[in-house]
Write an enzyme that holds these catalytic residues in place. Structure first.
Site, mmCIF file in Angstrom:
data_model
loop_
_atom_site.group_PDB
_atom_site.id
_atom_site.type_symbol
_atom_site.label_atom_id
_atom_site.label_comp_id
_atom_site.label_asym_id
_atom_site.label_seq_id
_atom_site.Cartn_x
_atom_site.Cartn_y
_atom_site.Cartn_z
ATOM 1 C CD GLN A 146 2.663 -33.951 7.912
ATOM 2 O OE1 GLN A 146 2.618 -35.148 8.343
ATOM 3 N NE2 GLN A 146 4.149 -33.420 7.929
ATOM 4 N NE ARG A 155 5.536 -32.976 13.233
ATOM 5 C CZ ARG A 155 6.161 -32.804 12.174
ATOM 6 N NH1 ARG A 155 6.882 -31.786 11.605
ATOM 7 N NH2 ARG A 155 6.053 -33.926 11.236
ATOM 8 C CB CYS A 214 6.403 -42.101 8.330
ATOM 9 S SG CYS A 214 6.821 -40.259 8.127
#
Length: 639
Positions: free
Chosen positions: A380, A362, A333
């Site tokens: 993603q 992560r 983002c």
């Protein structure tokens, strides 16, 4: 005279205080027998709870979802009682309800084995046959500490000592056994009709790896034997479909200790991955998305400005270089906002749809890693839509339609939508959240999608829609998301020039359809048990020669099929054709094209489809045309 209002709006009057069981008996003996618990003015209670004022009341039975939770919680107590009777000296800690069942953590000098689970189940069945009454006792915190200390339950004492002083606690007792619990529980052990202990695992006390290791026994419980049997059948089927087993069998990928939570893709697995990525790339391009690529390493200052450092800092991989601290990006983002911020943007440029197959990392706990379903390194199918406030509904509907089409192409028709609202810890003021939540609610209403509200489950910067898929054996997977964000554009200085010349903040829609590519591929592997539809199959056709004399024609046919766009392999080994067919069927190849002397002479193929015992003859020319059309991704096929 007290009045009790039932869920259908009817009322029952009583001259004196009554228990929930008394009310159920007044309604009918069948309900009295079926009653497991009650809900008084929205609060769950036992059937022994006494009502002494005007209230609303719902009687909970095994037919209710809440009844199933009561059954599972009570079965956890049944498990703990059986364990302590069979293995004296064992201490109990916690035993919560989880999806489809329950678990209980024990501190014991005995190492529990699968054979022990059978013994424990037998003792549980005996306790059920005894139909022991389950009673709720209330005592002070101090009295409870004394009671459990005298019982040698040191972990339970720690739990009680962590509770506020002066608080009254509920203790549930069945026969001589008792435990601290808020309840409610079934009226007697005879109500627990269907359960199964499933496995033993390790678990740290209070979930802290610095604490001692306990033993966790998992189980499942249902309202009746039929439901239990259906569940165990689903679990058996799920084990057969385990993506790790199928991935190894089909040689798609592997993981290893030197790179925990990372995936090593093998040629066929990477072919599958690319087929999905290329399909998504085409679908997004057709819906006005522009694909970008952003860095893997980003200075911590950006994550601090965005707020991700405070919220997700413990989950980020860090490194130092030239006296600067960087993070391997856990999400895309903030980087997408940086792309938006380059150059001046006008209201005419909006909506701007930026997509990325973003590689993220992560630091997931090692104990939570699971094949390719839960990993540390993942990609993603991420995108961010920068739009004006008046474009939110239109863009959200547009996204929902794209998502529905994609899921349908992958074979998923059953889609549930949930709207997650503001969490306790969040960025932005209430007025901003009011606008954001209303925007998403208006969007799903306009799209005609039924939506369940999930209070407090939103992202820290905005509410979100979650899209859940139901697979072939009834499991639910949360994949797609749409999140509405006013906060990040503000924090990172995103702006555009409005029609009146003023500077305005864009609204940012965070969206994903597949979510993690790795996880979605794991879901597909289990959905299809490795027998992918032709457009996804890593190898779409194997041309198998019956004799050496047919090898040359087999190579020629394979080359023609490849030229038509198919993924083709040849099998020219000196093996019997039945052996070859059987082996490629085990590898889930959709089409096996068998060629021998006659096929070479006639320039034909004998096609065998996976799952079919028959074969049909087709010319090589027709096979190239028909199979190439069949192998196209659904969005590219002609009607």
């Amino acid at each position: 005279m007290l009045s009790i209002t039932l869920p259908d709006g009817s009322q029952r009057q009583f001259d004196t205080p009554v228990s929930v069981h008394d009310v159920a008996s007044a309604i009918g003996p069948g309900l009295a027998k079926a009653a497991l618990a009650g809900v008084v003015d929205g609060h769950p209670v036992d059937t022994s709870h006494v009502i002494d004022r005007d209230v609303s009341l719902a009687i909970i039975t095994e037919r209710d979802e809440a009844g199933l939770e009561v059954i599972r919680h009570s079965t956890a107590h049944l498990l703990a009682m059986a364990v302590q009777e069979l293995f004296p000296g064992t201490q109990v800690t916690i035993g919560p309800v989880i999806d489809d069942g329950f678990y209980y953590d024990f501190a014991s000098g005995h190492h529990f084995t699968p054979e022990d689970l059978e013994k424990i189940e037998q003792r549980m069945e005996q306790i059920v046959a005894d139909d022991l009454p389950v009673e709720r006792l209330v005592m002070s915190r101090e009295r409870a500490i004394e009671l459990f200390r005298n019982m040698g339950e040191h972990y339970k004492v720690q739990i009680i000592e962590s509770l506020p002083a002066g608080e009254e606690l509920s203790i549930y007792q069945q026969g001589p056994w008792m435990d601290l619990c808020r309840g409610p529980h079934v009226p007697s052990t005879g109500k627990l009709k269907a359960f199964k202990l499933t496995k033993v695992a390790g678990a740290y006390w209070r979930g802290d790896s610095n604490n001692e290791m306990l033993q966790r026994i998992y189980g499942t419980a249902w309202a009746n034997k039929k439901q239990l049997k259906e569940y165990l059948t689903r679990i058996e089927e799920a084990e057969k479909r385990d993506h790790r087993k199928i991935g190894k069998k089909l040689d798609l990928f592997h993981t290893q200790e030197e790179a925990p939570g990372m995936v090593f893709w093998h040629p066929d697995g990477w072919t599958l991955y690319q087929a999905i990525e290329q399909y998504m790339r085409q679908a997004q391009r057709a819906h006005g998305y522009q694909e970008i690529r952003t860095p893997q390493l980003v200075d911590m200052s950006l994550w601090e400005r965005s707020g991700h450092a405070d919220k997700f800092g413990d989950d980020m991989f860090m490194l130092q270089a030239e006296d600067r601290q960087f993070a391997v990006k856990p999400m895309n983002c903030p980087c997408h906002v940086q792309v938006f911020n380059q150059g001046l943007k006008s209201y005419r440029d909006l909506p701007l749809r930026l997509a990325e197959f973003g590689s993220c990392h992560r630091n997931e706990p090692s104990g939570s890693l699971h094949g390719i379903m839960r990993v540390r390194g993942f990609t993603q199918d991420d995108a961010h839509i920068f739009c004006r406030e008046d474009q939110i509904v239109e863009e959200s509907i547009r996204f929902c339609r794209l998502l529905e089409n994609v899921y349908r192409d992958f074979g998923f028709e059953n889609i549930a939508v949930k709207l997650s609202t503001r969490p306790d810890v969040r960025a932005g003021d209430d007025a901003t959240w009011d606008r954001a939540e209303k925007g998403l609610q208006d969007a799903v209403d306009a799209a005609g999608l039924p939506c369940e509200i999930m209070p407090g489950e939103g992202a820290f910067y905005g509410p979100k829609l979650e899209f859940q898929l139901t697979d072939a054996i009834g499991r639910v997977w949360q994949c797609g998301t749409l999140q509405l964000d006013y906060v990040l554009p503000e924090r990172l200085g995103a702006e555009y020039t409005a029609s009146d010349g003023s500077k305005q903040r864009p609204v940012m829609l965070h969206r994903a359809i597949l979510g993690s590519m790795e996880r979605f591929i794991g879901i597909l592997i289990e959905e299809f048990s490795g027998a992918f539809p032709m457009w996804l199959s890593p190898v779409q056709v194997v041309v198998a020669a019956i004799t050496d004399a047919a090898n040359e024609y087999a190579e020629e046919a394979a080359a023609a099929l490849r030229k038509a766009g198919l993924r083709v392999e040849t099998d020219l080994r000196n093996e019997k054709i039945n052996y070859k067919v059987r082996e490629h069927s085990v590898q889930k190849v959709p089409i096996i094209a068998v060629v021998g002397g006659r096929e070479a002479e006639d320039r034909t193929l004998a096609l065998r489809r996976l799952g079919s015992n028959g074969q049909h003859m087709i010319s090589l020319e027709d096979a190239c045309r028909d199979l190439a059309q069949e192998a196209l991704a659904p969005d590219l096929k002609s009607d």
